[in-house]
Design a protein around this motif. Structure first.
Motif, PDB file in Angstrom:
ATOM      1  N   VAL A  41       0.828  -1.201   0.000  1.00  0.00           N
ATOM      2  CA  VAL A  41       0.000   0.000   0.000  1.00  0.00           C
ATOM      3  C   VAL A  41       0.864   1.253   0.000  1.00  0.00           C
ATOM      4  CG1 VAL A  41      -1.897   1.182   1.165  1.00  0.00           C
ATOM      5  CG2 VAL A  41      -1.748  -1.303   1.256  1.00  0.00           C
ATOM      6  N   GLY A  42       1.926   1.257   0.794  1.00  0.00           N
ATOM      7  CA  GLY A  42       2.808   2.423   0.845  1.00  0.00           C
ATOM      8  C   GLY A  42       4.157   2.059   1.404  1.00  0.00           C
ATOM      9  N   ILE A  43       5.189   2.788   0.960  1.00  0.00           N
ATOM     10  CA  ILE A  43       6.552   2.575   1.464  1.00  0.00           C
ATOM     11  C   ILE A  43       7.296   3.896   1.353  1.00  0.00           C
ATOM     12  CG2 ILE A  43       7.358   1.731  -0.791  1.00  0.00           C
ATOM     13  CD1 ILE A  43       9.275  -0.128   0.811  1.00  0.00           C
ATOM     14  N   THR A  44       7.885   4.354   2.460  1.00  0.00           N
ATOM     15  CA  THR A  44       8.533   5.662   2.504  1.00  0.00           C
ATOM     16  C   THR A  44       9.793   5.572   3.351  1.00  0.00           C
ATOM     17  OG1 THR A  44       6.357   6.728   2.371  1.00  0.00           O
ATOM     18  CG2 THR A  44       8.206   8.105   3.025  1.00  0.00           C
ATOM     19  N   ALA A  45      10.828   6.308   2.930  1.00  0.00           N
ATOM     20  CA  ALA A  45      12.093   6.360   3.653  1.00  0.00           C
ATOM     21  C   ALA A  45      12.158   7.631   4.495  1.00  0.00           C
ATOM     22  CB  ALA A  45      13.261   6.319   2.674  1.00  0.00           C
ATOM     23  N   TYR A  46      12.730   7.499   5.689  1.00  0.00           N
ATOM     24  CA  TYR A  46      12.885   8.624   6.607  1.00  0.00           C
ATOM     25  C   TYR A  46      14.288   8.581   7.206  1.00  0.00           C
ATOM     26  CZ  TYR A  46       7.755   8.580   6.573  1.00  0.00           C
ATOM     27  OH  TYR A  46       6.435   8.590   6.197  1.00  0.00           O
ATOM     28  N   LYS A  99      14.952  -6.135   0.627  1.00  0.00           N
ATOM     29  CA  LYS A  99      16.388  -5.933   0.799  1.00  0.00           C
ATOM     30  C   LYS A  99      17.199  -6.689  -0.249  1.00  0.00           C
ATOM     31  CE  LYS A  99      16.090  -4.757   5.681  1.00  0.00           C
ATOM     32  NZ  LYS A  99      16.501  -5.046   7.068  1.00  0.00           N
ATOM     33  N   ARG A 100      16.704  -7.828  -0.690  1.00  0.00           N
ATOM     34  CA  ARG A 100      17.394  -8.532  -1.770  1.00  0.00           C
ATOM     35  C   ARG A 100      17.357  -7.698  -3.046  1.00  0.00           C
ATOM     36  NH1 ARG A 100      15.178 -13.198  -1.124  1.00  0.00           N
ATOM     37  NH2 ARG A 100      13.455 -12.898  -2.590  1.00  0.00           N
ATOM     38  N   TRP A 101      16.214  -7.034  -3.288  1.00  0.00           N
ATOM     39  CA  TRP A 101      16.084  -6.182  -4.480  1.00  0.00           C
ATOM     40  C   TRP A 101      16.970  -4.956  -4.344  1.00  0.00           C
ATOM     41  CZ3 TRP A 101      14.563  -1.270  -5.886  1.00  0.00           C
ATOM     42  CH2 TRP A 101      14.194  -1.078  -7.221  1.00  0.00           C
ATOM     43  N   LEU A 102      16.990  -4.315  -3.186  1.00  0.00           N
ATOM     44  CA  LEU A 102      17.828  -3.130  -2.990  1.00  0.00           C
ATOM     45  C   LEU A 102      19.310  -3.475  -3.097  1.00  0.00           C
ATOM     46  CD1 LEU A 102      16.033  -1.296  -0.034  1.00  0.00           C
ATOM     47  CD2 LEU A 102      16.126  -0.560  -2.428  1.00  0.00           C
ATOM     48  N   LEU A 125      18.696  10.452   0.702  1.00  0.00           N
ATOM     49  CA  LEU A 125      17.396   9.880   1.027  1.00  0.00           C
ATOM     50  C   LEU A 125      16.454   9.941  -0.174  1.00  0.00           C
ATOM     51  CD1 LEU A 125      16.118   8.669   3.616  1.00  0.00           C
ATOM     52  CD2 LEU A 125      14.994  10.872   3.954  1.00  0.00           C
ATOM     53  N   THR A 126      16.551  11.013  -0.977  1.00  0.00           N
ATOM     54  CA  THR A 126      15.676  11.135  -2.148  1.00  0.00           C
ATOM     55  C   THR A 126      15.970  10.046  -3.174  1.00  0.00           C
ATOM     56  OG1 THR A 126      17.254  12.748  -3.067  1.00  0.00           O
ATOM     57  CG2 THR A 126      15.343  13.618  -1.866  1.00  0.00           C
ATOM     58  N   GLU A 127      17.236   9.657  -3.315  1.00  0.00           N
ATOM     59  CA  GLU A 127      17.583   8.580  -4.241  1.00  0.00           C
ATOM     60  C   GLU A 127      17.008   7.257  -3.750  1.00  0.00           C
ATOM     61  OE1 GLU A 127      21.716   8.327  -5.114  1.00  0.00           O
ATOM     62  OE2 GLU A 127      21.926  10.459  -5.585  1.00  0.00           O
ATOM     63  N   LEU A 128      17.081   7.044  -2.452  1.00  0.00           N
ATOM     64  CA  LEU A 128      16.509   5.820  -1.895  1.00  0.00           C
ATOM     65  C   LEU A 128      15.001   5.791  -2.119  1.00  0.00           C
ATOM     66  CD1 LEU A 128      16.585   3.200  -0.291  1.00  0.00           C
ATOM     67  CD2 LEU A 128      16.530   4.557   1.815  1.00  0.00           C
ATOM     68  N   GLN A 129      14.329   6.931  -1.960  1.00  0.00           N
ATOM     69  CA  GLN A 129      12.887   6.963  -2.165  1.00  0.00           C
ATOM     70  C   GLN A 129      12.531   6.667  -3.617  1.00  0.00           C
ATOM     71  OE1 GLN A 129      10.468   7.299   0.307  1.00  0.00           O
ATOM     72  NE2 GLN A 129       9.252   6.572  -1.426  1.00  0.00           N
ATOM     73  N   GLU A 130      13.354   7.134  -4.551  1.00  0.00           N
ATOM     74  CA  GLU A 130      13.115   6.809  -5.965  1.00  0.00           C
ATOM     75  C   GLU A 130      13.212   5.299  -6.187  1.00  0.00           C
ATOM     76  OE1 GLU A 130      15.887   9.056  -8.242  1.00  0.00           O
ATOM     77  OE2 GLU A 130      14.926  10.999  -7.831  1.00  0.00           O
ATOM     78  N   LEU A 131      14.207   4.666  -5.558  1.00  0.00           N
ATOM     79  CA  LEU A 131      14.326   3.207  -5.674  1.00  0.00           C
ATOM     80  C   LEU A 131      13.110   2.513  -5.061  1.00  0.00           C
ATOM     81  CD1 LEU A 131      18.093   2.542  -4.815  1.00  0.00           C
ATOM     82  CD2 LEU A 131      16.974   2.287  -7.033  1.00  0.00           C
ATOM     83  N   LEU A 132      12.652   3.009  -3.927  1.00  0.00           N
ATOM     84  CA  LEU A 132      11.489   2.401  -3.281  1.00  0.00           C
ATOM     85  C   LEU A 132      10.237   2.536  -4.141  1.00  0.00           C
ATOM     86  CD1 LEU A 132      12.000   3.507   0.442  1.00  0.00           C
ATOM     87  CD2 LEU A 132      12.581   1.309  -0.614  1.00  0.00           C
ATOM     88  N   ASP A 133      10.091   3.656  -4.823  1.00  0.00           N
ATOM     89  CA  ASP A 133       8.948   3.833  -5.723  1.00  0.00           C
ATOM     90  C   ASP A 133       9.023   2.843  -6.887  1.00  0.00           C
ATOM     91  OD1 ASP A 133       8.061   5.892  -4.111  1.00  0.00           O
ATOM     92  OD2 ASP A 133       8.937   7.479  -5.341  1.00  0.00           O
ATOM     93  N   TYR A 137       6.995  -4.696  -7.524  1.00  0.00           N
ATOM     94  CA  TYR A 137       6.456  -5.688  -6.593  1.00  0.00           C
ATOM     95  C   TYR A 137       4.956  -5.870  -6.785  1.00  0.00           C
ATOM     96  CZ  TYR A 137       5.396  -8.011  -2.162  1.00  0.00           C
ATOM     97  OH  TYR A 137       4.962  -8.898  -1.219  1.00  0.00           O
ATOM     98  N   ASN A 138       4.233  -4.787  -6.999  1.00  0.00           N
ATOM     99  CA  ASN A 138       2.771  -4.860  -7.104  1.00  0.00           C
ATOM    100  C   ASN A 138       2.282  -5.353  -8.460  1.00  0.00           C
ATOM    101  OD1 ASN A 138       2.184  -4.061  -4.488  1.00  0.00           O
ATOM    102  ND2 ASN A 138       2.026  -1.895  -5.008  1.00  0.00           N
ATOM    103  N   THR A 139       3.036  -5.086  -9.532  1.00  0.00           N
ATOM    104  CA  THR A 139       2.501  -5.336 -10.872  1.00  0.00           C
ATOM    105  C   THR A 139       3.281  -6.349 -11.696  1.00  0.00           C
ATOM    106  OG1 THR A 139       3.783  -3.490 -11.807  1.00  0.00           O
ATOM    107  CG2 THR A 139       1.588  -2.980 -10.941  1.00  0.00           C
ATOM    108  N   ASN A 140       4.540  -6.637 -11.348  1.00  0.00           N
ATOM    109  CA  ASN A 140       5.352  -7.507 -12.205  1.00  0.00           C
ATOM    110  C   ASN A 140       5.901  -8.740 -11.506  1.00  0.00           C
ATOM    111  OD1 ASN A 140       5.324  -5.919 -14.659  1.00  0.00           O
ATOM    112  ND2 ASN A 140       6.546  -4.422 -13.548  1.00  0.00           N
ATOM    113  N   ARG A 141       5.571  -8.911 -10.247  1.00  0.00           N
ATOM    114  CA  ARG A 141       6.124 -10.051  -9.506  1.00  0.00           C
ATOM    115  C   ARG A 141       4.997 -10.990  -9.089  1.00  0.00           C
ATOM    116  NH1 ARG A 141       6.487 -11.497  -4.186  1.00  0.00           N
ATOM    117  NH2 ARG A 141       8.317 -12.716  -3.559  1.00  0.00           N
TER     118      ARG A 141
END
Length: 397
Positions: free
Chosen positions: A170-175, A255-258, A267-275, A281-285
Motif C-alpha cells: 500500500v505504501g513505502i517511505t524512507a525517513y 532488501k534482496r532487491w535493494l 534519502l531522495t535517491e533511496l525513495q526513488e528506488l522504493l517507488d 512488486y505490485n505489478t510484475n512479480r
C-alpha cells in the motif's frame, strides 16, 4: 560382459555345432534371442551382437533445448535483479513469454544440473508453518519499520504498509528517522487513497502503540487516528515477530532487491528506488501465496473490507496541580498538550477525568469543576471550553 556372452552364444551355434535349443538351455536365454543374435551376427559381424541401448530414439515429452536455455537465463537474470528466482516464478515467466512451462520438478532438475541450486538442508519445511490470511483486501494492513544504509553507512528508516490478503504494498517511505508523527501522516495519506482498513497489525514499537511505554497512559497519535476511523488495532506478542510474518518475509524481498541496485547517496535517491520497487512488486512479480497472481491483481479482484467494530473510548483519571501560569499538561496522541485552567486556580490540586478527547478538570478537595476541554490532535494549546449559555439570560422580559 553382455557383448562377450552374446558372442559366445553365436559361436556355440556356428563353431561348436550346438543346436539353437541346446544353446538357449546352456546360457538360460530364449530361443528367440538366439535367433536374433544369429541374424545380427550374419548382418554385421561381431559388432552386431554388442548390447544396444533400449532408450527410444526420440523423447517427445523431454524439455526442448530452447526452453532449457531460457530457464537458465531467467534464473540468472532474476537472481541478478534481486528478484525471486524459484521454479514457480520461472514457470510464471515462461508462460508470460509464450513457452510451454514444464513442471516445477523438471525446472528444479534443470537448475540443479546446471549448478544453479544451493542445497539448504536446514531450511524449515513449509508444512511446519501455521498461516493465517485475511479474506478480503483492506481487511488487515500489516505495518513495520526496517532499515537500510546510504553511501557512507548512514542508517535510515523505511516504513511500509502491506495488505494482508493480497500482499499489495500500500505504501513505502524512507525517513532519516521515522517518528510517531510520520506514521500518523503516512497512515492518513493511505486512508485517503485506499480507504480505511478494518484492522491493522504491527509490533509493539512506540510509534505504533504506547502500551509498553515507560509511563503508559494516553494513546499515541497512531492509536488516536485508528480510534477516530473505527479501525481495530492488533499488536503481535512481544518477542514473537512470526505474528507479523508476512511483512517480515516481505522485508527479505525488499532488501534482496535493494542489494542488487547501486547504494543511494541521499534519502531522495533511496525513495526513488522504493517507488520503483513498489511498482515492480505490485505489478510484475507473481506471488506464490496468492496463486501466482500479482498483488495488484489480487487486491483489485474482490470488494474492500471496511471498519465495522465500534472502538471503546479511553477513560482514565489523573491527579495533578495547576502550574504558576494556570496550565496543566496532558499527553495525548503522542505529544504533550497544554490545557488552560486559569491563573485564579494556580497551585491548586486537581483531578482530571479523561474520556477519549473530552477532559473535565475539577478541584481535588471541593469537587468544583474548573474547566472542560475537547482535545484536538492538531493543537498544542487548548483554551477552556466556554460554558453553555444560561437559559435564564435568554428569557424574554
Amino acid at each position: 560382459m553382455g557383448k562377450h556372452k552374446n558372442l559366445a552364444i553365436v559361436r556355440s551355434v556356428t563353431s561348436q555345432g550346438l543346436s539353437v535349443a541346446s544353446t538357449a538351455r546352456k546360457y538360460r536365454v530364449s530361443r528367440q534371442w538366439v535367433y536374433t543374435l544369429m541374424r545380427r551376427y550374419q548382418a554385421s559381424g561381431p559388432a552386431g551382437v554388442e548390447p544396444v541401448s533400449r532408450a527410444p530414439a526420440r523423447r517427445p515429452v523431454s524439455t526442448p533445448d530452447p526452453v532449457r536455455k531460457r530457464i537458465i537465463e531467467l534464473r540468472q537474470h532474476l537472481t541478478s535483479q534481486g528478484a525471486d528466482a524459484g521454479a514457480e516464478t520461472i514457470a510464471w515467466h515462461l508462460q508470460r513469454e509464450g513457452f510451454h512451462a514444464p513442471s516445477k520438478a523438471t525446472i528444479h532438475r534443470i537448475l540443479r544440473t546446471a549448478g544453479l541450486v544451493t542445497a539448504a538442508p536446514q531450511k524449515k519445511p513449509k508444512s511446519a508453518m501455521i498461516r493465517f490470511e485475511a479474506e478480503l483486501p483492506n481487511q488487515m494492513w500489516q505495518a513495520d519499520i526496517t532499515h537500510w544504509h546510504l553511501v557512507g553507512g548512514t542508517r535510515v528508516d523505511i516504513l511500509d504498509f502491506l495488505d494482508d490478503h493480497s500482499r499489495y504494498l500500500v505504501g513505502i517511505t524512507a525517513y532519516t528517522r521515522c517518528t510517531g508523527a510520520d506514521v500518523v501522516e503516512m497512515m492518513t495519506t493511505l486512508i485517503t487513497g485506499f480507504g480505511p482498513p478494518a484492522t491493522t497489525l504491527t509490533d509493539n514499537g512506540l510509534v505504533f502503540t504506547s502500551r509498553f511505554a515507560t509511563h503508559p497512559g494516553a494513546r499515541n497519535g497512531f492509536e488516536v487516528l485508528l480510534a477516530s476511523q473505527k479501525i481495530q488495532q492488533k499488536n503481535g506478542a512481544p518477542g514473537h515477530p512470526q505474528t507479523q510474518g508476512k511483512i517480515e518475509r516481505f522485508h527479505q524481498t525488499l532488501k534482496r532487491w535493494l542489494s542488487s541496485k547501486p547504494t543511494p547517496t541521499e534519502l531522495t535517491e533511496l525513495q526513488e528506488l522504493l517507488d520503483q520497487f513498489r511498482t515492480w512488486y505490485n505489478t510484475n512479480r507473481p506471488h506464490r501465496a496468492i496463486g501466482r497472481r500479482t498483488p495488484e491483481q489480487a487486491y483489485t479482484a474482490l470488494p474492500k473490507a471496511t471498519p465495522t467494530a465500534e472502538q471503546n473510548t479511553q477513560y482514565r483519571t489523573r491527579r495533578d496541580r495547576v502550574d504558576a501560569s494556570g496550565k496543566v499538561t496532558l499527553r495525548y496522541a503522542g505529544r504533550l498538550r497544554h490545557l488552560m485552567i486559569g491563573r485564579a486556580n494556580k497551585r491548586q490540586p486537581i483531578i482530571m477525568i479523561i474520556d477519549g478527547e473530552n477532559v473535565t478538570t475539577s478541584h481535588a478537595h471541593t469537587g468544583e469543576i474548573l474547566a472542560e476541554h475537547t482535545l484536538d490532535h492538531t493543537k498544542i494549546y487548548h483554551p477552556k471550553r466556554p460554558p453553555p449559555p444560561n437559559p435564564q439570560t435568554h428569557q424574554k422580559r
